[in-house]
Design a protein around this motif. Sequence first.
Motif, short mmCIF file in Angstrom:
data_model
loop_
_atom_site.label_atom_id
_atom_site.label_comp_id
_atom_site.label_asym_id
_atom_site.label_seq_id
_atom_site.Cartn_x
_atom_site.Cartn_y
_atom_site.Cartn_z
N GLY A 243 2.75 -4.47 2.66
CA GLY A 243 1.44 -4.02 3.73
C GLY A 243 0.33 -3.71 2.96
N VAL A 244 -0.02 -3.56 1.59
CA VAL A 244 -1.15 -3.32 0.96
C VAL A 244 -0.95 -4.69 -0.32
N MET A 245 -1.96 -5.33 0.24
CA MET A 245 -1.69 -6.67 -0.44
C MET A 245 -3.31 -7.33 -1.12
N PRO A 246 -3.79 -7.58 -2.03
CA PRO A 246 -5.60 -7.34 -2.13
C PRO A 246 -5.58 -8.31 -1.60
N GLU A 247 -7.64 -8.44 -1.07
CA GLU A 247 -7.87 -10.21 -0.45
C GLU A 247 -7.23 -10.30 1.37
N MET A 248 -6.31 -10.61 1.33
CA MET A 248 -5.40 -10.12 3.02
C MET A 248 -4.55 -9.19 2.84
N ASP A 249 -4.76 -8.44 3.16
CA ASP A 249 -2.99 -7.49 3.37
C ASP A 249 -2.72 -7.78 3.86
N GLY A 250 -1.51 -6.80 4.33
CA GLY A 250 -0.72 -7.49 5.71
C GLY A 250 -0.75 -7.42 6.97
N PHE A 251 -1.52 -6.29 6.69
CA PHE A 251 -1.55 -6.22 8.35
C PHE A 251 -3.04 -7.31 8.52
N ASP A 252 -3.52 -7.52 8.21
CA ASP A 252 -4.25 -9.03 8.51
C ASP A 252 -3.47 -10.20 8.75
N THR A 253 -2.20 -9.97 7.63
CA THR A 253 -1.38 -11.60 7.34
C THR A 253 -0.86 -11.73 8.44
N CYS A 254 0.18 -10.65 9.37
CA CYS A 254 0.76 -10.18 10.40
C CYS A 254 0.34 -10.63 11.09
N GLN A 255 -0.98 -10.42 11.64
CA GLN A 255 -1.45 -11.00 12.71
C GLN A 255 -1.87 -12.61 13.12
N LYS A 256 -2.06 -13.09 11.71
CA LYS A 256 -2.24 -14.33 11.31
C LYS A 256 -0.48 -14.90 11.40
N LEU A 257 -0.17 -14.22 10.84
CA LEU A 257 1.36 -14.74 11.14
C LEU A 257 1.86 -14.67 12.87
N LYS A 258 1.53 -14.08 13.00
CA LYS A 258 2.20 -13.46 14.77
C LYS A 258 1.36 -14.79 15.73
N GLU A 259 0.19 -14.81 15.34
CA GLU A 259 -0.19 -16.24 15.94
C GLU A 259 0.98 -17.58 15.84
N LYS A 260 1.45 -17.73 14.99
CA LYS A 260 1.31 -18.97 15.01
C LYS A 260 3.40 -19.39 14.89
N LEU A 261 3.87 -17.35 14.59
CA LEU A 261 5.50 -17.47 14.92
C LEU A 261 4.98 -16.25 15.92
N PRO A 262 5.02 -15.65 16.90
CA PRO A 262 4.98 -14.64 17.78
C PRO A 262 7.05 -14.24 18.41
N SER A 263 7.78 -15.14 18.36
CA SER A 263 9.14 -14.57 18.58
C SER A 263 9.89 -14.01 17.14
N THR A 264 8.60 -14.10 16.19
CA THR A 264 9.66 -14.09 14.63
C THR A 264 8.80 -12.34 14.42
N PRO A 265 10.39 -12.05 14.43
CA PRO A 265 10.63 -10.21 13.96
C PRO A 265 9.59 -10.24 12.43
N VAL A 266 8.95 -9.21 12.37
CA VAL A 266 7.87 -8.55 11.33
C VAL A 266 9.03 -7.09 9.88
N ILE A 267 9.18 -7.98 9.17
CA ILE A 267 9.45 -5.87 8.80
C ILE A 267 8.42 -5.91 7.67
N PHE A 268 7.40 -4.67 7.67
CA PHE A 268 6.53 -3.82 6.94
C PHE A 268 7.68 -3.42 5.31
N MET A 269 7.04 -3.96 4.18
CA MET A 269 7.16 -3.26 3.44
C MET A 269 6.15 -2.27 2.57
N THR A 270 6.46 -0.81 2.72
CA THR A 270 5.56 -0.05 1.92
C THR A 270 5.70 1.13 1.18
N GLY A 271 4.37 1.24 0.41
CA GLY A 271 5.01 2.44 -0.13
C GLY A 271 4.70 3.32 0.12
#
Length: 300
Positions: free
Chosen positions: A60-88
Amino acid sequence: MNIIKSNNIIVLVVDDSPESLGMLNAALNEAGLTVLVALNGMQALSIVEKVQPDVILLDGVMPEMDGFDTCQKLKEKLPSTPVIFMTGLNDSEHVVRGFEVGGVDYITKPVVPSEVLARIRTHSHNAKLAKSAQAALDYAGQYIFCVSVNGELEWATPHAQELIGSLQEDLVEKWAHIKPAIAQWLAGNERDTPLTLPEMNEPLHAEYAGDYDQLHSLIRLVKPKQLGTEADLQQALNVTKRESQVLYWLSFGKTNWEIATILEMSPRTVNKHLEQIYKKLEVDNRTAAASSAIRILESS
């Protein structure tokens, strides 16, 4: 011995920590999964251009492009692929945000391999069922979308994607305009009434097609039927203008009295017109005459 029996399950792990990547890579490989790794969001987006994973584990927390922004862009390409967040993080706000951007689940760090594998097994299985249902719907030529309770687009049959694409706007961009109306419609008590989508370049209705896994809804896109006119009946059936008017309202189930009121004539005159209509259409009753009219009106 493998903890999970997999049939070429591909997992993409996105984490800026090499130690975390190494641990997950070893655990998932030992379980018989195929593992792809990325140290940041850009690498993940580059990978999915070439290989489509079955499940994505995303920090969930990464430098530059964080996990939330990354997830949005990934879902645009793969809307049916499940995304499981890892967070501390224990902050519920981050958990909620993960779901808002398209995540289906989350696990807290330090991750427990057996827990990760159990989540992967569950979500991979559910995703495969969804894809099978999606394939069946598309094979049947259905324009079906699957959306979350807040209107987020999860997947769409290729037929539906082509329909939206034909309207000269990107699917994701178009859905951003539709989503608020869809969410409000699903939250209300009028699901039995089709929702008109004025945002489309041509008239379309959304029809509720049922629940999917209690968390999502299936929506069918349909083009409203364009009924023909009295003139179509007159031309197709070789009846007079007045007879076509009577027949038109008959097709809507109106009684002789109602037709007489609408057309400003007596019920007796309506009955006389009907007698001529029966002869010309070679039918015996009003039901048969109405059926003939409906076929023409719906095909016009």
